[in-house]
Motif scaffolding. Structure first.
Motif, PDB file in Angstrom:
ATOM      1  N   VAL B  19       0.885  -1.168   0.000  1.00 46.29           N
ATOM      2  CA  VAL B  19       0.000   0.000   0.000  1.00 46.29           C
ATOM      3  C   VAL B  19       0.916   1.210   0.000  1.00 46.29           C
ATOM      4  CG1 VAL B  19      -1.736   1.278   1.284  1.00 46.29           C
ATOM      5  CG2 VAL B  19      -1.841  -1.216   1.218  1.00 46.29           C
ATOM      6  N   VAL B  22      -2.168   5.895   0.562  1.00 47.85           N
ATOM      7  CA  VAL B  22      -3.589   5.921   0.240  1.00 47.85           C
ATOM      8  C   VAL B  22      -4.295   6.965   1.103  1.00 47.85           C
ATOM      9  CG1 VAL B  22      -5.746   4.618   0.384  1.00 47.85           C
ATOM     10  CG2 VAL B  22      -3.719   3.555  -0.608  1.00 47.85           C
ATOM     11  N   LEU B  34     -13.567  -1.427  -2.096  1.00 46.28           N
ATOM     12  CA  LEU B  34     -12.205  -1.367  -2.603  1.00 46.28           C
ATOM     13  C   LEU B  34     -12.092  -2.433  -3.679  1.00 46.28           C
ATOM     14  CD1 LEU B  34     -10.124  -1.187   0.718  1.00 46.28           C
ATOM     15  CD2 LEU B  34     -10.997   0.701  -0.653  1.00 46.28           C
ATOM     16  N   CYS B  40      -3.214  -5.915  -5.341  1.00 43.98           N
ATOM     17  CA  CYS B  40      -3.217  -4.456  -5.524  1.00 43.98           C
ATOM     18  C   CYS B  40      -3.158  -3.730  -4.189  1.00 43.98           C
ATOM     19  CB  CYS B  40      -4.459  -4.019  -6.297  1.00 43.98           C
ATOM     20  SG  CYS B  40      -5.964  -4.099  -5.332  1.00 43.98           S
ATOM     21  N   LYS B  42      -5.549  -4.018  -1.692  1.00 46.15           N
ATOM     22  CA  LYS B  42      -6.853  -3.716  -1.093  1.00 46.15           C
ATOM     23  C   LYS B  42      -7.069  -4.450   0.227  1.00 46.15           C
ATOM     24  CE  LYS B  42      -9.214  -7.035  -4.224  1.00 46.15           C
ATOM     25  NZ  LYS B  42      -8.024  -7.804  -4.623  1.00 46.15           N
ATOM     26  N   MET B 207      -8.223   0.251  -7.017  1.00 42.73           N
ATOM     27  CA  MET B 207      -6.821   0.252  -6.590  1.00 42.73           C
ATOM     28  C   MET B 207      -5.954  -0.547  -7.543  1.00 42.73           C
ATOM     29  SD  MET B 207      -6.945  -0.133  -2.461  1.00 42.73           S
ATOM     30  CE  MET B 207      -5.171   0.047  -2.339  1.00 42.73           C
ATOM     31  N   LYS B 211      -1.961   1.806  -4.898  1.00 43.24           N
ATOM     32  CA  LYS B 211      -2.484   3.181  -4.949  1.00 43.24           C
ATOM     33  C   LYS B 211      -3.949   3.170  -5.352  1.00 43.24           C
ATOM     34  CE  LYS B 211       1.491   6.007  -6.075  1.00 43.24           C
ATOM     35  NZ  LYS B 211       2.682   5.167  -5.963  1.00 43.24           N
ATOM     36  N   VAL B 212      -4.692   4.193  -4.920  1.00 39.49           N
ATOM     37  CA  VAL B 212      -6.061   4.358  -5.375  1.00 39.49           C
ATOM     38  C   VAL B 212      -6.013   5.099  -6.707  1.00 39.49           C
ATOM     39  CG1 VAL B 212      -8.275   5.445  -4.920  1.00 39.49           C
ATOM     40  CG2 VAL B 212      -7.042   4.327  -3.071  1.00 39.49           C
TER      41      VAL B 212
END
Lengths: 282, 343
Positions: B19, B22, B34, B40, B42, B207, B211-212
Motif C-alpha cells: 500500500v 492511500v 475497494l 493491488c 486492497k 486500486m 495506490k487508489v
C-alpha cells in the motif's frame, strides 16, 4: 454372479484375516504377561509344558512377592508423580513455544523448529554423563526431582515440534477474528487456538507420560535408593537377581503398569493419530 | 456509525510497497468498495483499518480518532473474513455470542441479542449447530450475524461472497445490500469482482499497485475512468483503446455498433471493422476483430445486445461506428484522462 459373491467373500476373509493377525500380534504380549503372572515357577521351567496354558494350578504367589517383598506400589506412585509433573511442565513450555514458532513468519520459524527437533535426536545414552554433573551440582542426586528436571529435556523439543505443526494448520483468520471480536492475542490463543488443538494437546499428554513410564537410563543413573525408584528401574533391579529371573512377578509388574496406558491409548486413538498426521504434513 | 479516514497510509513488506500512500475518506453510513486485481493492496489496506497490520506510515482515523496504536478490539469494528473464520469448536449460538462475551456484555442480555442478530439473517433455526454442519451460504450468514451482533461503528468485509456459488452469490449480494441500507453502518468491502463492486457500492475505490487510481460512484468510474487502468479493469470486455498521434482514445465495446444500429447519424465516427470471431453469450454477442483503414490492425471488441438485429458475420468487414461523445481520451505517457480532441 457366483464369481462376484466369491470374490466378495474372499475380500472379506482377507480383510478380517489381516485385522485378526494384527489383533493377535498386539494382544499377545498382554496375554503372555497375564498368563505368566499366575503361573507357578515349576510350571514355567518344565520344558515339556505347553507355555500358553496352565499345566499346574494357577497361583497368587507372584503377586504376593511383587506387592509384599518389593516397593512396587511406591514405584508406581513415584512414576505417576514424575509423569504428571513432566506432562505439566511440557505443556506449560511446549504450547507457547509451538505457537510462537508456528506464527513466526519467514524462514526463522521453520529453522528454529527443526533445530529444536534435532535436540530430541541426541540420545540419552550420550547425555546422561553431562546431565549427572548438572544434577550433582544442583544437589538433586537420588531425588525424584532430578527426573522431573531432566525428562522435559527430551519431551519439550518433540512436543514443541508436534504442536507447531498443529498450530500451523489452524487458519490465522480464526485468531484475527477473535482479536477483532474483543480479545487480546493471548486471549484469542487461550479461547480459540487451544480448544481447537485439543487433539494435539492430548497427543502431547499421552506421549510425554509414556516416555516417562518407559525411560530407563536417566532413572537408573540418578536414582539409587529403593524408595525413590520408578517402575522402569525398580522392577528389573529387584526381580532379577543375577541370572535368576522372577518371571511371574516381572510379568505382573509390567502388566499392571502397562494396562492403564493401553486403555488411555484406546480411548484417544483417533485423536492421537490425528495429532501425529497433522504434525507430519505441516 | 463512524467515518473512516486514511491519511497517506503506506505498508511496505521489504521492497514491496503493498500500500503506497492511500488517502481515502468514507462518508457516514456509506458502502465503500475497494476494487482491484489480486495483489493491488486492497486487503492489506482493509487489514490496516482493522488493526491486523501495522502501517509503515500514515494515519488511520475512525470516527475522528487516530487508531494507529489501538488494538483491533478497541476500534469498534467488525470484520467478515473470506473464509468466514467461524470458530469450529463452538455452536452457532456461541459463535454469535462470542464478541458479546469477549466484551463483557451482561450475561442476561446475550440470548436476546443473539436472537436479534440471527433473526436479521434468518438463521434462528441453526443456533444449536456446529459450523461444519452448515452450508456455505449458512456459514456466511452466521459470519455476518456475528459481525452485526455487537453493533459496530464500521463493518469490514473481505470478499465475503467469493466462496459461494454463482447463483447464491447474486442473492447474497442483494441481501447484503438491503441489510446494509437498513442498519446504515459505514461499510468497507473488498473485492476483485467488478460486478459485485458495481452492484453493491455507493462508491468504488479502484486500486492498483498499492495506490487508489480513482474513487467515485459506480457510474463515474465506469463512464468517466480516470486513467487507462480503470478503463481496462472495469467493463467486460474492457474498453477498446486506439492510438492517435498525441494520445490514446478509448470507447466501450457496447458503444461500438454497426452503423445502422445507431439511432442518429450525427456525431458518429465510422470505422471499418473486420470481424474474425463471434461469441454468442445469450443476451449479448461479442465480436472480436480488427479495424481497417485509419487504424490498421488495431484489435477491438464490439458487444452487441440481442436487441441489435443488424446481421453480422465472421470473416467479413462491416461498417461500424462510435458516437464521438463516447470517446474518452488518455495521455499516452501517464495514462491519465486528458481533454477531448478531434479523432
Amino acid at each position: 454372479m457366483a464369481a462376484g459373491t466369491g470374490r466378495r467373500w474372499g475380500l472379506r476373509v482377507g480383510h478380517f484375516g489381516v485385522v485378526g493377525l494384527f489383533t493377535l500380534f498386539t494382544a499377545f504380549p498382554f496375554y503372555w504377561m497375564l498368563v505368566t503372572t499366575f503361573k507357578r515357577t515349576s510350571d514355567l521351567l518344565k520344558r515339556g509344558n505347553n507355555p500358553f496354558v496352565y499345566n499346574e494350578a494357577p497361583t497368587l504367589e507372584n503377586l504376593r512377592v511383587l506387592f509384599q517383598e518389593t516397593l512396587y506400589v511406591r514405584w508406581l506412585v513415584n512414576t505417576a508423580l514424575v509423569g504428571v509433573a513432566v506432562v505439566v511442565i511440557t505443556l506449560i513450555l511446549a504450547i507457547p513455544a509451538g505457537y510462537a514458532l508456528a506464527r513466526l513468519t519467514g524462514r526463522w520459524g521453520e529453522q528454529l523448529g527443526i533445530g529444536i527437533f534435532l535436540t530430541y535426536l541426541v540420545p540419552p545414552t550420550l547425555l546422561f554423563i553431562p546431565m549427572s554433573r548438572v544434577i550433582g551440582d544442583l544437589g538433586l542426586q537420588d531425588s525424584l526431582w532430578s527426573l522431573v528436571l531432566v525428562y522435559p529435556s527430551f519431551t519439550i523439543p518433540f512436543c514443541t515440534w508436534l504442536l507447531m505443526g498443529f498450530f500451523k494448520a489452524i487458519p490465522r483468520d480464526l485468531e484475527e477474528a477473535a482479536m477483532i471480536d474483543g480479545l487480546s492475542r493471548f486471549g484469542a490463543f487461550v479461547k480459540v487456538v487451544i480448544p481447537i488443538s485439543v487433539a494435539g494437546v492430548l497427543t502431547v499428554v499421552i506421549f510425554s507420560f509414556t516416555l516417562v513410564m518407559q525411560e530407563f537410563v536417566y532413572a537408573l543413573t540418578f536414582i539409587s535408593s529403593v524408595r525413590q525408584m520408578t517402575v522402569s528401574v525398580g522392577v528389573p533391579t529387584f526381580l532379577v537377581h543375577g541370572d535368576v529371573y522372577f518371571w511371574g512377578s516381572l510379568m505382573a509388574g509390567s502388566f499392571i503398569a502397562s494396562v492403564p496406558i493401553a486403555i488411555l491409548y484406546n480411548f484417544f486413538v483417533d485423536r492421537f493419530i490425528a495429532g501425529f498426521t497433522v504434525g507430519a504434513i505441516k | 456509525m463512524a467515518i473512516v479516514e486514511t491519511r497517506d497510509v503506506r505498508k511496505h513488506f521489504g521492497d514491496v510497497h503493498a500500500v503506497d500512500g492511500v488517502n481515502l475518506t468514507t462518508k457516514e453510513g456509506e458502502f465503500l468498495v475497494l476494487l482491484g486485481p489480486s495483489g493491488c493492496g486492497k486487503t492489506t489496506l482493509l487489514r490496516m483499518v482493522a488493526g491486523l497490520e501495522d502501517p509503515t506510515g500514515g494515519e488511520i482515523l475512525i470516527g475522528g480518532q487516530v487508531v494507529n496504536d489501538l488494538p483491533p478490539r478497541a476500534r469498534k469494528i467488525a470484520m467478515v473474513f473470506q473464509s468466514y473464520a467461524l470458530y469450529p469448536h463452538m455452536r452457532v449460538f456461541d459463535n454469535i455470542a462470542f464478541p458479546l462475551r469477549a466484551q463483557g456484555v451482561p450475561r442476561a442480555e446475550i440470548p436476546h441479542k443473539v436472537e436479534w442478530a440471527a433473526g436479521l439473517f434468518g438463521i434462528e433455526k441453526l443456533l444449536h449447530r456446529k459450523p461444519r454442519e452448515l452450508s456455505g451460504g449458512e456459514r456466511q450468514r452466521v459470519a455476518l450475524a456475528r459481525a452485526v451482533v455487537r453493533e459496530p461503528a464500521v463493518f469490514l468485509l473481505d470478499e465475503p461472497l467469493s466462496n459461494l456459488d454463482a447463483k447464491l452469490r447474486t442473492s447474497a449480494r442483494d441481501e447484503l445490500q438491503q441489510f446494509q441500507r437498513r442498519i446504515g453502518t459505514t461499510t468497507i468491502y473488498v473485492t476483485h469482482d467488478q460486478v459485485e463492486a458495481m452492484g453493491l457500492g455507493d462508491r468504488i475505490a479502484v486500486m492498483q499497485g498499492g495506490k487508489v487510481r480513482q474513487i467515485g460512484t459506480p457510474q463515474e468510474v465506469y463512464d468517466e475512468p480516470a486513467d487507462t487502468f480503470v478503463a481496462g479493469f472495469l467493463g467486460s470486455p474492457p474498453m477498446n483503446l486506439l492510438e492517435i498521434p498525441d494520445c490514446l482514445v478509448g470507447f466501450r465495446p457496447e458503444h461500438f455498433l454497426p452503423k445502422e444500429a445507431h439511432e442518429s447519424r450525427d456525431g458518429l465516427l465510422a470505422l471499418k471493422f473486420h470481424i474474425s470471431r463471434i461469441e454468442y453469450l445469450g443476451a449479448d454477442r461479442l465480436l472480436y476483430g480488427a479495424l481497417e483503414g485509419k487504424f490498421p490492425d488495431t484489435k477491438v471488441i464490439s458487444k452487441l445486445a440481442s436487441t441489435v438485429s443488424t446481421p453480422v458475420q465472421p470473416g467479413k468487414t462491416q461498417d461500424f461506428a462510435v458516437r464521438e461523445k463516447d470517446f474518452r481520451f488518455f495521455d499516452r505517457e501517464t495514462g491519465l484522462r486528458t481533454r477531448p480532441r478531434p479523432v
